[in-house]
Design a protein around this motif. Structure first.
Motif, mmCIF file in Angstrom:
data_model
loop_
_atom_site.group_PDB
_atom_site.id
_atom_site.type_symbol
_atom_site.label_atom_id
_atom_site.label_comp_id
_atom_site.label_asym_id
_atom_site.label_seq_id
_atom_site.Cartn_x
_atom_site.Cartn_y
_atom_site.Cartn_z
ATOM 1 N N GLY A 190 0.825 -1.198 0.000
ATOM 2 C CA GLY A 190 0.000 0.000 0.000
ATOM 3 C C GLY A 190 0.857 1.245 0.000
ATOM 4 N N VAL A 191 0.583 2.170 0.902
ATOM 5 C CA VAL A 191 1.348 3.409 1.019
ATOM 6 C C VAL A 191 2.662 3.106 1.729
ATOM 7 C CG1 VAL A 191 1.306 5.781 1.832
ATOM 8 C CG2 VAL A 191 -0.816 4.674 1.138
ATOM 9 N N GLY A 192 3.747 3.679 1.247
ATOM 10 C CA GLY A 192 5.053 3.428 1.842
ATOM 11 C C GLY A 192 5.275 4.243 3.102
ATOM 12 N N GLY A 193 6.498 4.147 3.631
ATOM 13 C CA GLY A 193 6.863 4.939 4.798
ATOM 14 C C GLY A 193 6.221 4.496 6.088
ATOM 15 N N GLY A 213 5.369 7.622 -1.708
ATOM 16 C CA GLY A 213 5.519 6.460 -2.560
ATOM 17 C C GLY A 213 4.490 5.406 -2.197
ATOM 18 N N SER A 214 4.219 4.516 -3.129
ATOM 19 C CA SER A 214 3.229 3.453 -2.923
ATOM 20 C C SER A 214 3.561 2.312 -3.867
ATOM 21 C CB SER A 214 1.812 3.988 -3.170
ATOM 22 O OG SER A 214 1.670 4.419 -4.508
ATOM 23 N N GLY A 229 -21.729 0.840 0.771
ATOM 24 C CA GLY A 229 -22.629 0.246 1.742
ATOM 25 C C GLY A 229 -23.001 -1.193 1.481
ATOM 26 N N HIS A 230 -22.361 -1.849 0.508
ATOM 27 C CA HIS A 230 -22.667 -3.262 0.251
ATOM 28 C C HIS A 230 -22.095 -4.160 1.341
ATOM 29 C CE1 HIS A 230 -24.291 -2.294 -3.674
ATOM 30 N NE2 HIS A 230 -23.182 -1.632 -3.984
ATOM 31 N N VAL A 231 -20.967 -3.771 1.931
ATOM 32 C CA VAL A 231 -20.353 -4.529 3.026
ATOM 33 C C VAL A 231 -20.049 -3.554 4.157
ATOM 34 C CG1 VAL A 231 -19.369 -6.283 1.501
ATOM 35 C CG2 VAL A 231 -18.017 -4.265 2.090
ATOM 36 N N ASP A 232 -19.828 -4.110 5.343
ATOM 37 C CA ASP A 232 -19.582 -3.287 6.526
ATOM 38 C C ASP A 232 -18.106 -3.069 6.818
ATOM 39 O OD1 ASP A 232 -22.410 -3.066 7.332
ATOM 40 O OD2 ASP A 232 -22.241 -5.225 7.640
ATOM 41 N N ALA A 233 -17.228 -3.901 6.281
ATOM 42 C CA ALA A 233 -15.799 -3.774 6.563
ATOM 43 C C ALA A 233 -15.022 -4.506 5.487
ATOM 44 C CB ALA A 233 -15.458 -4.332 7.948
ATOM 45 N N CYS A 234 -13.716 -4.203 5.427
ATOM 46 C CA CYS A 234 -12.798 -4.863 4.505
ATOM 47 C C CYS A 234 -11.710 -5.566 5.308
ATOM 48 C CB CYS A 234 -12.140 -3.860 3.552
ATOM 49 S SG CYS A 234 -13.297 -2.823 2.640
ATOM 50 N N ILE A 235 -11.319 -6.743 4.871
ATOM 51 C CA ILE A 235 -10.221 -7.483 5.489
ATOM 52 C C ILE A 235 -9.069 -7.497 4.495
ATOM 53 C CG2 ILE A 235 -9.472 -9.683 6.454
ATOM 54 C CD1 ILE A 235 -12.314 -10.262 7.243
ATOM 55 N N THR A 236 -8.066 -6.682 4.745
ATOM 56 C CA THR A 236 -6.907 -6.574 3.874
ATOM 57 C C THR A 236 -5.767 -5.948 4.646
ATOM 58 O OG1 THR A 236 -6.062 -5.643 1.795
ATOM 59 C CG2 THR A 236 -7.678 -4.334 3.013
ATOM 60 N N ALA A 237 -4.547 -6.208 4.176
ATOM 61 C CA ALA A 237 -3.365 -5.623 4.801
ATOM 62 C C ALA A 237 -2.791 -4.476 3.987
ATOM 63 C CB ALA A 237 -2.280 -6.692 5.003
ATOM 64 N N ASP A 238 -3.410 -4.127 2.874
ATOM 65 C CA ASP A 238 -2.942 -3.019 2.048
ATOM 66 C C ASP A 238 -3.523 -1.721 2.587
ATOM 67 O OD1 ASP A 238 -1.420 -4.544 0.327
ATOM 68 O OD2 ASP A 238 -3.109 -4.990 -0.976
ATOM 69 N N SER A 239 -2.636 -0.826 3.007
ATOM 70 C CA SER A 239 -3.091 0.432 3.600
ATOM 71 C C SER A 239 -3.726 1.365 2.590
ATOM 72 C CB SER A 239 -1.914 1.135 4.288
ATOM 73 O OG SER A 239 -0.844 1.342 3.375
ATOM 74 N N ASP A 240 -3.509 1.138 1.286
ATOM 75 C CA ASP A 240 -4.127 2.027 0.307
ATOM 76 C C ASP A 240 -5.615 1.741 0.120
ATOM 77 O OD1 ASP A 240 -3.815 -0.385 -0.899
ATOM 78 O OD2 ASP A 240 -2.680 0.336 -2.626
ATOM 79 N N ALA A 241 -6.179 0.832 0.919
ATOM 80 C CA ALA A 241 -7.629 0.631 0.869
ATOM 81 C C ALA A 241 -8.368 1.910 1.261
ATOM 82 C CB ALA A 241 -8.031 -0.528 1.788
ATOM 83 N N PHE A 242 -7.779 2.687 2.190
ATOM 84 C CA PHE A 242 -8.400 3.962 2.556
ATOM 85 C C PHE A 242 -8.353 4.943 1.388
ATOM 86 C CE2 PHE A 242 -7.036 2.332 6.750
ATOM 87 C CZ PHE A 242 -8.264 2.342 7.380
ATOM 88 N N TRP A 264 -15.016 -10.515 -8.990
ATOM 89 C CA TRP A 264 -13.763 -10.304 -9.714
ATOM 90 C C TRP A 264 -13.570 -8.813 -9.935
ATOM 91 C CZ3 TRP A 264 -10.668 -14.496 -11.195
ATOM 92 C CH2 TRP A 264 -11.225 -15.751 -10.973
ATOM 93 N N ALA A 265 -12.442 -8.316 -9.477
ATOM 94 C CA ALA A 265 -12.147 -6.893 -9.630
ATOM 95 C C ALA A 265 -11.549 -6.629 -11.006
ATOM 96 C CB ALA A 265 -11.170 -6.441 -8.544
ATOM 97 N N LYS A 266 -11.726 -5.405 -11.464
ATOM 98 C CA LYS A 266 -11.119 -5.017 -12.728
ATOM 99 C C LYS A 266 -9.612 -4.876 -12.574
ATOM 100 C CE LYS A 266 -13.263 -1.968 -15.137
ATOM 101 N NZ LYS A 266 -13.822 -0.685 -15.618
ATOM 102 N N GLY A 267 -9.189 -4.372 -11.404
ATOM 103 C CA GLY A 267 -7.766 -4.205 -11.141
ATOM 104 C C GLY A 267 -7.401 -4.779 -9.786
ATOM 105 N N GLU A 268 -7.170 -3.883 -8.809
ATOM 106 C CA GLU A 268 -6.781 -4.301 -7.467
ATOM 107 C C GLU A 268 -7.987 -4.813 -6.684
ATOM 108 O OE1 GLU A 268 -3.687 -4.341 -6.514
ATOM 109 O OE2 GLU A 268 -2.955 -3.415 -8.362
ATOM 110 N N ALA A 269 -7.777 -5.898 -5.937
ATOM 111 C CA ALA A 269 -8.866 -6.452 -5.135
ATOM 112 C C ALA A 269 -9.240 -5.509 -4.004
ATOM 113 C CB ALA A 269 -8.462 -7.822 -4.585
ATOM 114 N N GLU A 270 -8.230 -4.871 -3.371
ATOM 115 C CA GLU A 270 -8.556 -3.959 -2.271
ATOM 116 C C GLU A 270 -9.332 -2.748 -2.758
ATOM 117 O OE1 GLU A 270 -4.213 -3.044 -3.443
ATOM 118 O OE2 GLU A 270 -5.514 -4.796 -3.188
#
Length: 633
Positions: A2-5, A220-221, A161-174, A145-151
């Motif tokens: 996700g986002v670096g640093g 960077g990302s 509003g289709h789901v209440d939360a996301c389970i991922t370790a990629d910080s760029d989900a925000f 199936w996502a067009k690009g990134e799953a996150e």
């Protein structure tokens, strides 16, 4: 990444720690690639001989997420990766292979075919993902199936509003628009997991979606590994906080063209033409005494004294301490001007670093993060429905791919099937039985606390009509035995199963087997509210029994407490310790007899009630310590 640093370290103080009951009844979007990569690596590290650990972990984790935590998972698969991410994918391959990152191919080299090992590894990873998707379809889970990134698609589903939360370790989900992100989730862990809400981040750091996009451009990302040279996490945060979310990206575009946005009163000043801080007007500081540091000259203080020291002569003027700072108006203005110049110089320095980058900001990265069209339309529109698992097809699939016994697979499937059954009965009461027409709801045995969350331990009774089904039981199974083909493997079969150690990740709870009066029961942990909705009469009966047990327990405790204060009648056994009142009574009685007088209340002592205690006590003249020894020794 996700986002670096170390972007997660910046957000960690604002994480909420939630327990296992947080996800109950909630829809969650799961980044399937994250599951496959992270936990397959963990299983291989702990059990090098594991066979297809991605299937094992996906199977067990899905069961735990659906049955134990009561969530409704939606699995999202990566689509075609963006060309901007080619460098990050190649870097991951080189790190995983132990190769030198200096040999990392450029984007042009990769497009010309120089990254063949990377593509080969991606092909193997794609096969793992396809196998997990086949497993999830047998389990009845929705897969998108996502067009690009799953996150990105997970974040879009959460934002809409289709789901209440996301389970991922990629910080760029925000940055893609997610509102609630669960970073690490272990279903068998007693510790609470980290849950990040965008509202808490906005309140704590003042960062919103576009401001985070600006930080990704600077730090960077995955889509730009380098960012702007000289920008770290703290510098980028401090710079981004100078602007609102609405204007931050426009300001970056202006700085990229060489326009300085901070100076007022100048029309489109160029950074190269900026005036230096030395040409600005400065405040003339009034003279200060070198002895006390207050306004005024030393000579003047020697004549008339210092108004701040409140003395009349220099010899009484207080000497200034180390680190003394004058608080007069001129000194305060001088310090404010110095801080302002320092801040402006920092702004100029930062802007020059940004303007030195070519084609900054990258509009493709901005469009990628702010786009809300991440669904692959060819794979279908989002249809979130959870179907019944195809148990027979699932048994055949796992028997072939994992070399598991069918009885072992059905044993692990039982908590999921019981959860589905309770949900169906709660929504529309029916008379259908649980699993292969063998088990029906019998009663609630007790309340069980697991990982700090209460559950009902439900007894499932096996009916006689299930004996002719495709699964048969050889003999009744007592508690602790493992001989029934229906739910428990034999010890030899269980040892033959590959990679089934209870120490591995996400191993589900095994249903207990109980025999009572010749009847075979299964015991499973079920959610209290779900059982109450499905079987309200049985739940009310169990609660009434619990109230009666508590009332009997309270009555027994009250009787035992009152009997403890009553003095027993008749002779006391020799080995029983005396109470404090009896001890004093017998000691005083013995002393009265030894001193030659009758006990109190007998004979003459009863007639001398009007006499003082000092007249009746023959030891009254002794010391207090001596009287105490006579009483107790």
């Amino acid at each position: 990444m996700g986002v670096g640093g170390s972007f997660w370290d910046l957000l960690k103080p604002y994480a909420r720690h939630e327990g296992a009951g947080y996800l109950r009844g909630r829809r969650v979007a799961v980044d399937l690639s994250f599951w496959v990569v992270s936990h397959s690596t963990a299983i291989r590290a702990r059990s090098p001989g594991a066979r297809k650990p991605h299937l094992r972990n996906t199977f067990f984790r899905t069961l735990s997420l659906f049955a134990k935590m009561g969530a409704f998972p939606v699995f999202v698969v990566d689509g075609q990766p963006s060309p901007l991410k080619s460098q990050a994918r190649a870097a991951r391959f080189f790190r995983g292979s132990g190769m030198d990152l200096a040999a990392l191919p450029s984007t042009e080299a990769e497009s010309s075919g120089a990254a063949t090992p990377v593509k080969g590894k991606n092909a193997a990873f794609t096969r793992c993902v396809e196998e997990c998707v086949e497993l999830l379809e047998y389990l009845g889970m929705p897969v998108l199936w996502a067009k690009g990134e799953a996150e990105a698609l997970c974040a879009q589903l959460n934002n809409e509003g289709h789901v209440d939360a996301c389970i991922t370790a990629d910080s760029d989900a925000f940055l893609f628009g997610a509102k609630t992100v669960i970073k690490v989730l272990k279903s068998n862990c007693k510790e609470p997991f980290e849950c990040y809400n965008i509202a808490d981040i906005e309140a704590g750091l003042g960062l919103k979606r576009k401001q985070m996009v600006a930080m990704a451009l600077l730090i960077g990302s995955d889509h730009d590994l380098h960012g702007v040279p000289g920008f770290g996490l703290e510098t980028a945060l401090r710079f981004v906080q100078l602007f609102d979310e609405v204007e931050i990206l426009d300001k970056l575009r202006e700085i990229g063209r060489g326009v300085y946005p901070f100076l007022e009163g100048l029309d489109n000043p160029q950074i190269n033409d900026l005036p230096s801080s030395s040409t600005k007007g400065s405040i003339v500081k009034s003279p200060h005494c070198s002895h006390c540091g207050h306004p005024g000259s030393k000579k003047n203080h020697s004549k008339v004294g210092c108004n701040y020291c409140l003395v009349d002569a220099l010899e009484n003027c207080m000497e200034k301490l180390a680190g003394f700072k004058c608080e007069c108006p001129s000194c305060e203005k001088a310090r404010d001007l110095k801080e302002q110049r320092k801040h402006e110089n920092w702004q100029i320095k930062v802007c020059r670093r940004i303007a030195a980058e070519t084609n900054f900001p990258n509009e493709e990265i901005i469009k990628l993060y702010l786009s809300d069209d991440n669904l692959d339309k060819e794979k279908g529109v989002p249809l979130l429905s959870w179907n019944k698992p195809d148990v027979e097809a699932l048994v055949d699939f796992l028997t072939y791919s994992q070399n598991w016994e069918p009885s072992y697979i059905r044993q692990r499937m039982l908590p999921m099937l019981s959860t589905i059954y309770l949900r169906e009965v709660a929504s529309s009461p029916s008379t259908s039985l649980l699993l292969y027409d063998q088990y029906e709801f019998d009663s609630i045995q007790r309340i069980k606390i697991r990982h700090g969350h209460p559950y009902y331990l439900v007894k499932w009774k096996r009916g006689t009509w299930g004996m002719n089904s495709s699964i048969s039981s050889k003999k009744p199974v007592a508690e602790g035995e493992t001989s029934s083909e229906v739910v428990v493997l034999d010890e030899d079969e269980e040892d033959a199963v590959v990679c089934e150690s209870s120490e591995l990740l996400d191993e589900p709870d095994v249903p207990q087997v109980l025999t009572d009066d010749g009847c075979c029961f299964l015991l499973t942990d079920e959610d209290i509210q779900l059982v109450s909705s499905a079987f309200p009469k049985e739940t009310a009966r169990f609660q009434e029994q619990q109230r009666l047990k508590e009332a009997k327990s309270r009555s027994r405790k009250s009787k035992s407490s009152t009997s403890a204060f009553e003095t027993p009648k008749g002779p006391r056994p020799s080995g029983v310790q005396l109470s404090i009142t009896e001890f004093y009574r017998r000691s005083k009685k013995g002393l009265s007899i030894e001193s030659g007088k009758k006990p109190v209340g007998e004979g003459e002592a009863s007639k001398e009630g009007s006499r003082k205690a000092s007249d009746r006590d023959p030891n009254n003249g002794l010391l207090k310590s001596t009287r105490r020894r006579l009483h107790f020794d």
